[in-house]
Design a protein around this motif. Structure first.
Motif, short mmCIF file in Angstrom:
data_model
loop_
_atom_site.label_atom_id
_atom_site.label_comp_id
_atom_site.label_asym_id
_atom_site.label_seq_id
_atom_site.Cartn_x
_atom_site.Cartn_y
_atom_site.Cartn_z
N LYS A 1 21.17 1.21 -44.19
CA LYS A 1 21.97 0.30 -43.35
C LYS A 1 21.98 0.73 -41.88
O LYS A 1 22.43 0.00 -41.02
CB LYS A 1 23.41 0.24 -43.87
N CYS A 2 21.60 1.99 -41.64
CA CYS A 2 21.56 2.46 -40.26
C CYS A 2 20.43 3.46 -40.09
O CYS A 2 19.89 3.97 -41.08
CB CYS A 2 22.89 3.10 -39.85
N SER A 3 20.10 3.75 -38.84
CA SER A 3 19.06 4.74 -38.57
C SER A 3 19.72 6.11 -38.36
O SER A 3 20.94 6.19 -38.17
CB SER A 3 18.26 4.35 -37.34
N LEU A 4 18.91 7.14 -38.34
CA LEU A 4 19.44 8.48 -38.10
C LEU A 4 20.10 8.57 -36.72
O LEU A 4 21.16 9.18 -36.55
CB LEU A 4 18.31 9.51 -38.22
N ALA B 1 14.30 16.36 -46.29
CA ALA B 1 13.46 15.61 -45.34
C ALA B 1 14.26 15.28 -44.08
O ALA B 1 13.75 15.38 -42.96
CB ALA B 1 12.95 14.34 -46.01
N LEU B 2 15.53 14.95 -44.29
CA LEU B 2 16.40 14.62 -43.16
C LEU B 2 16.59 15.83 -42.25
O LEU B 2 16.49 15.74 -41.02
CB LEU B 2 17.75 14.13 -43.69
N VAL B 3 16.86 16.98 -42.89
CA VAL B 3 17.07 18.21 -42.11
C VAL B 3 15.79 18.59 -41.38
O VAL B 3 15.82 19.04 -40.23
CB VAL B 3 17.59 19.35 -43.02
N LYS B 4 14.65 18.38 -42.02
CA LYS B 4 13.36 18.67 -41.37
C LYS B 4 13.20 17.83 -40.11
O LYS B 4 12.71 18.30 -39.08
CB LYS B 4 12.22 18.39 -42.35
N LYS B 5 13.64 16.57 -40.20
CA LYS B 5 13.58 15.66 -39.05
C LYS B 5 14.49 16.18 -37.93
O LYS B 5 14.11 16.20 -36.77
CB LYS B 5 14.06 14.28 -39.52
N HIS C 1 21.90 25.17 -49.83
CA HIS C 1 20.53 24.81 -50.18
C HIS C 1 19.70 24.48 -48.94
O HIS C 1 18.50 24.74 -48.88
CB HIS C 1 20.56 23.63 -51.15
N LEU C 2 20.40 23.91 -47.93
CA LEU C 2 19.69 23.46 -46.74
C LEU C 2 19.52 24.55 -45.68
O LEU C 2 18.70 24.44 -44.79
CB LEU C 2 20.45 22.27 -46.11
#
Lengths: 192, 259
Positions: free
Chosen positions: B67-70, B104-108, B133-134
């Motif tokens: 529903k939204c972007s990062l 993947a989000l954290v990598k971004k 974990h992250l």
């Protein structure tokens, strides 16, 4: 065969069985060396002699040397020494922290501290180099704990219980005649 | 590449969120690009402490649902242009979270920021496991009471087990009076048990509570004891050798005539 020859690394191991005397062994060796040509391309193999932990007297030793010199089949490299069976020890190079439950099933050396809130089941010898807190359960009569800084430690063995064990010097905890014993300093009683 | 640091403690109420907000703010004051992730899914409060509560329009669930972007999800701080908050949300349950998606989000985020701070929830359950974990480093926050130190010890064991070996200790809410009167554990006693390098001592000060209630990080004014404490903490975090601040004793008439 009362005598056997095995190759190990660069040596031949001449093994005389313990069921025969050293003289009988030397006789068997003489017969064997007569039959066998052990030289290879002009090189003589080096041989280690194993009389199964028995010492040769002067006469027996002289006879062995004479045999080797006469037969010119191999070079004398010595006797196989009996090697004592060494016991393995587990080395833990970290501290044991609150909430951890450990089971010590073989001789173990912990290079670190045991923090409050740990629970350790001991079935063999446990040596600790750092500060010791927490709770210990000795699981059998063979189990021991050795350390030099105990800080309010609780020790259980069956229905026995040592509370607030504190010591700033070497302390050994072990079972003797079914009783939980703490002994200050000295050699570990289980090694005596 | 960003440094990913989880701020954790095990015990609740020791000041993990305060430490997270203020460390992030000091880093941002030094022009570092910082992303603060509210890891306390279900009980968000970083947005309140940063005064950004009314600007939370989207949450992680919206991002997951597309529903939204990062960029829309990240909230830029009102005062510090290089500080961003990734808010948690009350609706999101852990079963909805895909670990691979978060990785993947954290990598971004790693590409966009210098620091990513994850404010871990209290306890050692799923939320905590998810937060660690992250991360690649951890700040373990303690206060000088036995239960906090015990819980931190447990948490340190779990962090080491999870492969996070770069651990640093922050002693929060240090009350000099209690220390002087030996009514709490000493810092050395805590260090003896936890055996970690200490990078910060934060003194107890009611201006912290006031600041959190106002939604204004206490370090924003760039003055006072707490600012100094956090500034030194951040310097040590960056590998600088800075001495620890010693609190000056207040000499009141009462303390002078005290027997």
């Amino acid at each position: 065969m009362n005598i056997s020859i095995k190759g190990k690394n660069d040596y031949l191991i001449v093994q005389v069985k313990k069921t025969i005397s050293i003289e009988e062994g030397l006789d068997a060796l003489e017969a064997l060396l007569d039959k066998m040509a052990l030289t290879s391309h002009g090189f003589y193999p080096k041989a280690l002699f194993d009389f199964d932990c028995r010492n040769l007297n002067q006469l027996q030793f002289k006879r062995l040397m004479k045999l080797i010199l006469e037969k010119k089949s191999l070079l004398f490299a010595g006797f196989v020494e009996s090697i004592e069976e060494k016991k393995e020890m587990t080395f833990v190079d970290r501290s044991i922290r609150n909430g951890e439950i450990l089971s010590i099933q073989e001789d173990t050396l912990i290079h670190g501290q045991i923090n409050p809130g740990t629970l350790i089941y001991v079935e063999d010898h446990l040596y600790i180099l750092g500060k010791i807190s927490g709770t210990f359960v000795l699981m059998n009569e063979h189990a021991t704990i050795s350390g030099s800084y105990f800080d309010h430690v609780a020790i259980y063995f069956k229905d026995q219980f040592l509370q607030e064990v504190t010591s700033f010097s070497q302390l050994n905890l072990y079972i003797e005649n079914g009783k939980l014993i703490q002994k200050q300093g000295g050699k570990e009683p289980w090694l005596e | 590449m960003a440094r990913i640091i989880v701020v954790t403690s095990g015990k609740g109420g020791v000041g993990k969120s305060s430490v997270s907000v203020n460390v992030a703010s000091v880093l941002a004051l030094q022009k570092k690009r910082v992303c603060l992730i509210d890891g306390d899914f279900g009980l968000k409060n970083l947005d309140v402490m940063m005064g950004l509560e009314n600007r939370v329009l989207y949450d992680l669930k919206d991002l997951i649902d597309g529903k939204c972007s990062l960029e829309q999800l990240l909230i830029r701080d009102k005062r510090l242009s290089t500080l961003f908050l990734l808010p948690a949300c009350k609706s999101l349950e852990f079963k909805d979270l895909d670990t691979q998606y978060m990785e993947a989000l954290v990598k971004k985020l790693e590409q966009q920021f210098d620091y990513i701070l994850i404010d871990s929830p209290a306890g050692i359950e799923k939320g905590f496991q998810y937060a660690i974990h992250l991360a690649k480093e951890a700040l373990v926050v303690i206060t000088l009471d036995a239960s906090s130190v015990r819980d931190a010890d447990r948490v340190i064991g779990l962090l080491l087990k999870a492969g996070i070996h770069d651990l640093k200790l922050v002693v929060n809410r240090v009350d000099q009076d209690l220390l002087d009167r030996k009514q709490c554990l000493s810092i050395q006693e805590a260090l003896d048990i936890l055996a970690l390098p200490m990078i910060g001592i934060i003194y107890e000060d009611h201006s912290m509570i006031e600041a959190n209630n106002k939604g204004l990080p206490v370090v924003i004014q760039q003055k006072g004891l707490l600012y100094q404490c956090f500034e030194h903490l951040v310097s040590r975090l960056e590998g600088k050798d800075v001495p620890f601040i010693k609190m000056r004793k207040k000499h009141t008439l009462f303390s002078i005539f005290k027997v």
